[in-house]
Design a protein around this motif. Structure first.
Motif, PDB file in Angstrom:
ATOM      1  N   GLU A 184      -0.904   2.940 -89.987  1.00 39.84           N
ATOM      2  CA  GLU A 184      -1.395   1.913 -91.044  1.00 39.84           C
ATOM      3  C   GLU A 184      -1.910   0.911 -90.422  1.00 39.84           C
ATOM      4  OE1 GLU A 184      -0.848   1.130 -94.265  1.00 39.84           O
ATOM      5  OE2 GLU A 184       0.587   3.724 -94.355  1.00 39.84           O
ATOM      6  N   GLY A 185      -2.931   1.469 -88.953  1.00 36.70           N
ATOM      7  CA  GLY A 185      -3.549   0.051 -88.179  1.00 36.70           C
ATOM      8  C   GLY A 185      -2.684  -0.852 -87.548  1.00 36.70           C
ATOM      9  N   ARG A 186      -1.411  -0.503 -87.766  1.00 28.17           N
ATOM     10  CA  ARG A 186      -0.670  -2.326 -87.135  1.00 28.17           C
ATOM     11  C   ARG A 186      -0.431  -1.889 -85.783  1.00 28.17           C
ATOM     12  NH1 ARG A 186       3.365  -3.422 -91.049  1.00 28.17           N
ATOM     13  NH2 ARG A 186       2.917  -5.347 -89.940  1.00 28.17           N
ATOM     14  N   ASP A 187       0.034  -3.223 -85.195  1.00 25.07           N
ATOM     15  CA  ASP A 187       0.361  -3.153 -83.677  1.00 25.07           C
ATOM     16  C   ASP A 187       1.814  -3.092 -83.589  1.00 25.07           C
ATOM     17  OD1 ASP A 187       0.288  -3.204 -80.911  1.00 25.07           O
ATOM     18  OD2 ASP A 187      -0.337  -5.422 -81.080  1.00 25.07           O
ATOM     19  N   PRO A 188       2.248  -1.594 -82.695  1.00 24.61           N
ATOM     20  CA  PRO A 188       3.770  -1.650 -83.040  1.00 24.61           C
ATOM     21  C   PRO A 188       4.613  -2.687 -82.183  1.00 24.61           C
ATOM     22  CG  PRO A 188       2.835   0.540 -82.717  1.00 24.61           C
ATOM     23  CD  PRO A 188       1.852  -0.626 -82.547  1.00 24.61           C
ATOM     24  N   ALA A 189       4.004  -3.560 -80.870  1.00 23.96           N
ATOM     25  CA  ALA A 189       4.373  -4.666 -81.006  1.00 23.96           C
ATOM     26  C   ALA A 189       4.627  -5.736 -81.126  1.00 23.96           C
ATOM     27  CB  ALA A 189       3.711  -4.684 -79.410  1.00 23.96           C
ATOM     28  N   LYS A 190       4.002  -6.183 -82.159  1.00 26.56           N
ATOM     29  CA  LYS A 190       4.117  -7.186 -83.062  1.00 26.56           C
ATOM     30  C   LYS A 190       5.319  -6.791 -84.529  1.00 26.56           C
ATOM     31  CE  LYS A 190      -0.519  -8.697 -82.005  1.00 26.56           C
ATOM     32  NZ  LYS A 190      -2.057  -8.985 -82.744  1.00 26.56           N
ATOM     33  N   VAL A 191       6.134  -5.609 -84.440  1.00 23.51           N
ATOM     34  CA  VAL A 191       6.778  -5.398 -85.475  1.00 23.51           C
ATOM     35  C   VAL A 191       7.924  -5.058 -84.888  1.00 23.51           C
ATOM     36  CG1 VAL A 191       7.176  -4.429 -87.872  1.00 23.51           C
ATOM     37  CG2 VAL A 191       5.265  -5.021 -87.083  1.00 23.51           C
ATOM     38  N   GLY A 192       8.926  -6.693 -84.611  1.00 25.25           N
ATOM     39  CA  GLY A 192      10.874  -6.382 -83.936  1.00 25.25           C
ATOM     40  C   GLY A 192      11.548  -5.654 -84.893  1.00 25.25           C
ATOM     41  N   ILE A 193      12.870  -5.091 -84.976  1.00 21.53           N
ATOM     42  CA  ILE A 193      13.885  -4.411 -85.025  1.00 21.53           C
ATOM     43  C   ILE A 193      15.207  -5.621 -85.239  1.00 21.53           C
ATOM     44  CG2 ILE A 193      15.340  -3.036 -85.445  1.00 21.53           C
ATOM     45  CD1 ILE A 193      12.759  -0.943 -85.467  1.00 21.53           C
ATOM     46  N   LEU A 194      15.523  -5.844 -85.590  1.00 19.31           N
ATOM     47  CA  LEU A 194      16.703  -6.421 -85.672  1.00 19.31           C
ATOM     48  C   LEU A 194      17.702  -5.687 -85.509  1.00 19.31           C
ATOM     49  CD1 LEU A 194      16.268  -9.793 -88.205  1.00 19.31           C
ATOM     50  CD2 LEU A 194      16.254  -9.771 -84.659  1.00 19.31           C
ATOM     51  N   TRP A 195      18.531  -5.197 -84.670  1.00 17.92           N
ATOM     52  CA  TRP A 195      20.350  -4.179 -84.553  1.00 17.92           C
ATOM     53  C   TRP A 195      20.614  -5.278 -85.655  1.00 17.92           C
ATOM     54  CZ3 TRP A 195      17.542   0.723 -85.008  1.00 17.92           C
ATOM     55  CH2 TRP A 195      16.674   0.627 -84.245  1.00 17.92           C
ATOM     56  N   ALA A 196      21.417  -4.332 -86.610  1.00 12.15           N
ATOM     57  CA  ALA A 196      22.878  -4.944 -87.271  1.00 12.15           C
ATOM     58  C   ALA A 196      23.632  -4.028 -86.671  1.00 12.15           C
ATOM     59  CB  ALA A 196      22.865  -3.857 -88.262  1.00 12.15           C
ATOM     60  N   ASN A 197      24.460  -5.309 -86.453  1.00 10.75           N
ATOM     61  CA  ASN A 197      25.551  -4.973 -84.667  1.00 10.75           C
ATOM     62  C   ASN A 197      26.953  -6.100 -85.653  1.00 10.75           C
ATOM     63  OD1 ASN A 197      23.725  -3.532 -82.951  1.00 10.75           O
ATOM     64  ND2 ASN A 197      25.404  -2.948 -82.221  1.00 10.75           N
ATOM     65  N   GLN A 198      27.988  -5.450 -85.542  1.00 10.25           N
ATOM     66  CA  GLN A 198      29.401  -6.548 -85.631  1.00 10.25           C
ATOM     67  C   GLN A 198      29.575  -6.536 -84.329  1.00 10.25           C
ATOM     68  OE1 GLN A 198      32.076  -5.690 -89.696  1.00 10.25           O
ATOM     69  NE2 GLN A 198      32.429  -4.743 -87.714  1.00 10.25           N
ATOM     70  N   VAL A 199      29.512  -8.035 -84.192  1.00  8.67           N
ATOM     71  CA  VAL A 199      30.649  -8.113 -82.589  1.00  8.67           C
ATOM     72  C   VAL A 199      32.236  -8.531 -83.114  1.00  8.67           C
ATOM     73  CG1 VAL A 199      28.337  -8.542 -81.736  1.00  8.67           C
ATOM     74  CG2 VAL A 199      29.250 -10.594 -82.999  1.00  8.67           C
ATOM     75  N   ILE A 200      32.563  -8.438 -82.297  1.00  6.69           N
ATOM     76  CA  ILE A 200      33.918  -8.595 -82.205  1.00  6.69           C
ATOM     77  C   ILE A 200      34.442  -9.284 -81.154  1.00  6.69           C
ATOM     78  CG2 ILE A 200      37.007  -8.671 -82.016  1.00  6.69           C
ATOM     79  CD1 ILE A 200      36.498  -6.771 -84.520  1.00  6.69           C
ATOM     80  N   VAL A 201      34.522 -10.843 -80.269  1.00 14.43           N
ATOM     81  CA  VAL A 201      34.245 -11.708 -79.210  1.00 14.43           C
ATOM     82  C   VAL A 201      35.350 -12.702 -78.569  1.00 14.43           C
ATOM     83  CG1 VAL A 201      32.649 -13.890 -80.310  1.00 14.43           C
ATOM     84  CG2 VAL A 201      32.322 -13.262 -77.334  1.00 14.43           C
ATOM     85  N   GLY A 202      36.197 -12.240 -78.415  1.00 17.26           N
ATOM     86  CA  GLY A 202      37.595 -13.591 -77.434  1.00 17.26           C
ATOM     87  C   GLY A 202      37.206 -13.833 -76.492  1.00 17.26           C
ATOM     88  N   ARG A 203      37.951 -15.017 -75.469  1.00 14.89           N
ATOM     89  CA  ARG A 203      37.696 -15.904 -73.892  1.00 14.89           C
ATOM     90  C   ARG A 203      38.355 -15.124 -73.633  1.00 14.89           C
ATOM     91  NH1 ARG A 203      38.366 -18.701 -78.472  1.00 14.89           N
ATOM     92  NH2 ARG A 203      37.561 -20.324 -79.114  1.00 14.89           N
ATOM     93  N   THR A 204      38.879 -13.621 -74.109  1.00 19.15           N
ATOM     94  CA  THR A 204      38.996 -12.846 -72.746  1.00 19.15           C
ATOM     95  C   THR A 204      38.853 -10.822 -73.764  1.00 19.15           C
ATOM     96  OG1 THR A 204      41.663 -12.454 -73.593  1.00 19.15           O
ATOM     97  CG2 THR A 204      41.023 -14.132 -72.135  1.00 19.15           C
ATOM     98  N   ASN A 205      38.958  -9.781 -73.108  1.00 17.83           N
ATOM     99  CA  ASN A 205      39.209  -9.127 -73.952  1.00 17.83           C
ATOM    100  C   ASN A 205      39.891  -8.554 -74.173  1.00 17.83           C
ATOM    101  OD1 ASN A 205      36.006  -8.115 -72.947  1.00 17.83           O
ATOM    102  ND2 ASN A 205      37.282  -7.747 -70.534  1.00 17.83           N
TER     103      ASN A 205
END
Length: 441
Positions: free
Chosen positions: A261-282
């Protein structure tokens, strides 16, 4: 990397009942979202995102009953008023809103998003989707979904019309000359006179140009046709996280399409969908994961998977090859993204699954465990940094939480985001006037 919070499902799939979720309030109490917006902005989150769907899931066994009983992907509100409210208690964080190009009209959406861009002072992104769900289609007068490729063809024309409308009133058209009473320069306000396959729109847009002129355009198609659409207009792309092989495929195909399409791939980012479950400990994080997994049963899993694909998985044979399932889904004009796409990338089209094996994979997909990172802040930061480097270091992450609202997101904000910032992993702090400026900084 850039960080966004996915607030699409803050109350569904049992989240409303989990510890720390909706304490003293019930969805859709706007105060909960306003408070979370302030927390997210304070720690440097770039955007709050809302996906959408307007139908109660009914693909599984042809009934809404499982989805209603278990709160699967419903209820869903139009979140544009919530975004307006959140913008009044924040100053720099962005907001992503979803509308369907399959069912909506571009003039209505262009005008609405122009207004929201004014209200938020230039902080709106538009996630344009080609809908895959029969429950949504029935609410807009369709007996069945449009063919897959036709939906993307309509999307491209939809965006073309919106862009023409946003440009139909020049940024300097409004003169507001109090001495003469002259409000605007007619030579800078022009009809678009669009006549296409799907839409006929005279224009111009009946609105004052907004701070960004047009919202940041976001798209999430994962099929070859969807990626081709992304390459035409998307400024930010959403992708499925936690499957490196699938991520590399998406990034490679998108880069090739952008170049075409004549566009620069470096200028189009992908936001990857991730769930996270974060705790103070594992250990704390693993305990929270176990609470999430305890919610699901077979009917809830079936309702979730079938709705998000647009294909009734209750009709599966006892054994089948993944490629055969992809053919069935394609014939039904449903979506191959998500679980089936991930299985094909991981196991190959020739791999044979039993129904029981498929639903075991499906259980992991419905719970989000197949794309969930579990652990303390350091563990999750390690995983995200490693994945970010492996996928090209362009974009970032759309993080969701299955544990509760606001507690799950508060944990991400108070534990994970500061850890990433201490490591120098995050993009520059927001300093631009608009969301577009901040995302591209």
């Amino acid at each position: 990397m850039r960080i966004a919070f996915d607030l699409s499902f803050t109350h569904t799939e049992g989240r409303w009942a989990r510890p720390g979720s909706w304490e003293g309030r019930d969805f859709p109490d706007v105060r909960m979202f306003m408070e979370l917006a302030q927390t997210a902005e304070r720690v440097g989150v770039d955007m709050l995102f809302f996906g959408d769907g307007s139908g109660i899931p009914d693909t599984w066994r042809g009934s809404i009953e499982p989805a209603v009983e278990w709160g699967i992907q419903w209820p869903r509100q139009d979140m544009s008023p919530v975004i307006a409210a959140m913008s009044t208690v924040t100053s720099s964080i962005g907001f992503g809103l979803t509308y369907s190009s399959t069912f909506m009209h571009p003039f209505y959406v262009a005008r609405l998003l122009n207004s929201l861009d004014h209200v938020t002072n230039g902080r709106v992104a538009f996630n344009v989707v080609a809908s895959t769900r029969g429950a949504d289609a029935a609410n807009y007068g369709y007996d069945k979904l449009l063919d897959h490729d036709v939906r993307y063809e309509r999307m491209e024309e939809f965006v073309e019309v919106c862009q023409a409308l946003w440009a139909s009133v020049a940024p300097d058209a409004i003169v507001r000359d109090r001495a003469t009473g002259r409000f605007a320069d007619p030579s800078k306000v022009s009809p678009i006179n669009h006549r296409g396959k799907f839409f006929t729109v005279k224009g111009p847009l009946s609105a004052v140009p907004s701070p960004q002129i047009s919202p940041v355009l976001v798209q999430a198609g994962n099929s070859p046709r969807g990626i081709a659409a992304s390459a035409k207009f998307a400024e930010v792309v959403f992708g499925f996280g936690a499957n490196l092989k699938g991520q590399l495929r998406h990034r490679t195909l998108l880069d090739e399409a952008l170049v075409a399409e004549g566009r620069d791939p470096a200028k189009v980012g992908i936001l990857w969908a991730n769930q996270v479950i974060v705790g103070r400990t594992n250990a704390e994080a693993r305990a929270r994961r176990d609470e999430v997994l305890a919610f699901w049963d077979h009917e809830a899993v079936g309702a979730y998977l079938s709705h998000n694909t647009g294909y009734d998985y209750s009709t599966l044979p006892e054994k089948f090859a993944i490629g055969e399932l992809r053919d069935r889904i394609h014939a039904a004009q449903a979506s191959q993204a998500g679980l089936v796409s991930s299985l094909a990338a991981e196991l190959g089209d020739e791999h044979v699954l039993s129904r029981a094996e498929f639903f075991e994979h499906g259980w992991r997909s419905a719970t989000g465990i197949d794309h969930t990172v579990v652990g303390d802040a350091a563990t999750i930061a390690d995983a995200l940094q490693e994945n970010f480097a492996a996928t090209g270091s362009r974009g970032g992450y759309m993080l969701s939480s299955p544990t509760g609202m606001p507690s799950g997101f508060d944990d991400i904000a108070e534990l994970l985001v500061p850890e990433l910032r201490r490591r120098g992993a995050l993009g520059a702090p927001r300093s631009g006037r608009t969301l577009r400026e901040n995302l591209s900084a």
